[in-house]
Motif scaffolding. Structure first.
Motif, mmCIF file in Angstrom:
data_model
loop_
_atom_site.group_PDB
_atom_site.id
_atom_site.type_symbol
_atom_site.label_atom_id
_atom_site.label_comp_id
_atom_site.label_asym_id
_atom_site.label_seq_id
_atom_site.Cartn_x
_atom_site.Cartn_y
_atom_site.Cartn_z
ATOM 1 N N THR A 336 2.771 -2.773 1.522
ATOM 2 C CA THR A 336 3.694 -2.776 0.397
ATOM 3 C C THR A 336 3.483 -1.571 -0.505
ATOM 4 O O THR A 336 4.441 -1.004 -1.043
ATOM 5 N N ALA A 337 2.250 -1.136 -0.652
ATOM 6 C CA ALA A 337 1.985 0.061 -1.444
ATOM 7 C C ALA A 337 2.590 1.294 -0.781
ATOM 8 O O ALA A 337 3.160 2.162 -1.458
ATOM 9 N N HIS A 338 2.484 1.380 0.531
ATOM 10 C CA HIS A 338 3.146 2.475 1.246
ATOM 11 C C HIS A 338 4.655 2.406 1.033
ATOM 12 O O HIS A 338 5.311 3.435 0.786
ATOM 13 N N ALA A 339 5.209 1.202 1.142
ATOM 14 C CA ALA A 339 6.652 1.041 0.979
ATOM 15 C C ALA A 339 7.088 1.448 -0.425
ATOM 16 O O ALA A 339 8.112 2.134 -0.588
ATOM 17 N N ARG A 340 6.335 1.053 -1.425
ATOM 18 C CA ARG A 340 6.670 1.422 -2.800
ATOM 19 C C ARG A 340 6.663 2.948 -2.968
ATOM 20 O O ARG A 340 7.579 3.534 -3.553
#
Length: 442
Positions: A336-340
């Motif tokens: 999710t951090a990568h996606a953000r």
């Protein structure tokens, strides 16, 4: 009823992005390639025997082949008329071919990469060796072929070169013999393979076993890089196991990593093989995400090969998402951090790319990679982890060693979601505006 009149096979494909690569009227089942390569002179002497199947009687057909001299072409063992210009070998057999037939091509010359809008691709010289980097149009730089990703065939590749050099080729090494200062290496590739994914690598390489099984994994690299590689590739067996958990069984017999003694701009993808430059092995795992990315292509790109180049997000979006999955699984940044991060990056970019049809100039645009991964993450959020990962495993298993399209993935996703995803996929795949994405928490 009279016999059908033979027709001429088209010297082009129906690929809207690369219509001059690939040929109509037949499909290749098998390639037998016998190559003698003189390193100092960059001189390649080749014999290629193609077993193909014509869909209808053909009076003429064509192959893709770069600027070699072609002294002879045989069709079903008989001399054939031919012309060779503009990257096309046009063949007129003594009598029309129908059903299964063979073509033997003798060729010789100095192999050079194919010039393309994506740079020079294909057979290229190293400082002390040679490599093949064919995506998307480089295969004709070293053998006659039907150069289209949808025409997958099996291969036998025999390469003879100077004895001090190691030859790695796609497939399983089945024989190695030495004679008068040369050595011949024979590889068999039993899984159907697109021409751009067939590769030969030549260099002064040491072999390092990364894992003896269940999937044999080896690295071929210069002796000076062994220490760096011990760290940078040390987690490779764990990466393999992790990706198998997400995507299902590794689809080929083994896996080779080649590290050249030269620096490379980007890694190179091939079937059952990935190629990195010396600059990618620094002893600090700086480029481990690239190791993951190239391995993921064995499922998405190599086993599941796109039917034409419009669908390239099915290769690059999936491989990029694999990077994020490994990052989280190995204790690094969460998915999710990568996606953000990447959503914030892309939302600031021009909204002028359609993921499912980016256009030939943008096949390798960063947004195809990152937006493709974001689309998968959004789908995961929409249908939940259980259904999402069941979908990925089903996708990899159902189309193993076949060709795929965006429409097939959308259809299968709908089955797993048990809901209508039309609006979702329209927004992510067919509209240029970047949709929002839920990225709360890690």
């Amino acid at each position: 009823m009279g016999l059908s009149k033979p027709t001429a096979g088209a010297a082009r494909s129906d690929d809207p992005y690369l219509p001059t690569h690939g040929n109509g009227g037949y499909r290749v089942e098998h390639y037998e390639l016998d190559i003698d390569y003189k390193l100092a002179a960059n001189r390649l002497t080749g014999r290629a025997v193609l077993t193909a199947v014509a869909g209808a009687p053909l009076s003429r057909f064509s192959l893709d082949l770069s600027a070699f001299r072609v002294p002879r072409v045989l069709v079903d063992g008989e001399p054939a008329k031919f012309s060779h210009r503009g990257g096309k070998l046009r063949v007129t057999p003594a009598r029309p071919v129908e059903g299964r037939f063979t073509v033997e091509v003798r060729y010789v010359g100095n192999p050079t990469p194919v010039s393309s809008r994506w740079g020079d691709v294909g057979w290229d010289e190293l400082t002390d060796g040679a490599l093949v980097a064919s995506q998307p149009v480089g295969a004709p730089s070293w053998f006659p072929c039907n150069d289209h990703p949808s025409d997958k065939a099996t291969y036998r590749i025999a390469v003879t070169t100077a004895a001090p050099y190691t030859v790695a080729a796609t497939g399983v090494l089945t024989a190695r013999r030495r004679s008068a200062g040369t050595r011949t290496w024979v590889y068999e590739l039993a899984a159907p393979t697109a021409s751009y994914l067939v590769s030969v690598q030549i260099g002064r390489y040491d072999e390092v076993v990364l894992a003896a099984g269940p999937v044999p994994q080896v690295a071929l690299l210069p002796a000076r890089l062994r220490k760096n590689a011990a760290r940078d590739l040390g987690r490779h067996p764990a990466i393999m196991t992790t990706l198998e958990g997400f995507f299902g069984p590794y689809p080929f017999a083994d896996y080779q990593i080649v590290v050249t003694d030269d620096e490379l701009d980007v890694p190179i993808e091939a079937q059952g093989m990935s190629i990195f430059g010396a600059n990618h092995v620094d002893g600090r795992r700086t480029h481990e995400r690239l190791v993951v990315h190239e391995l993921a292509h064995q499922w998405f790109g190599n086993s599941l090969t796109i039917a034409d180049w419009r669908h390239i997000w099915l290769n690059e979006g999936f491989a990029t998402y694999a990077e994020w999955l490994w990052s989280e699984a190995s204790g690094g940044r969460g998915v999710t951090a990568h996606a953000r991060q990447w959503h914030a990056h892309l939302v600031a970019k021009p909204a002028d790319l359609v993921l499912a049809d980016p256009g030939p100039a943008r096949m390798f645009d960063e947004r195809v990679y990152k937006r493709g991964a974001l689309a998968l993450h959004a789908l995961r959020g929409r249908i939940g982890d259980d259904r999402f990962f069941a979908l990925l495993r089903d996708w990899a298993a159902r189309y193993r060693h076949a060709t795929v399209t965006t429409a097939q993935f959308v259809q299968l996703a709908g089955r797993h979601a048990d809901e209508d995803l039309t609006a979702f996929f329209t927004a992510w795949l067919h509209r240029p505006a970047l949709p929002g994405i839920a990225v709360e928490g890690d």
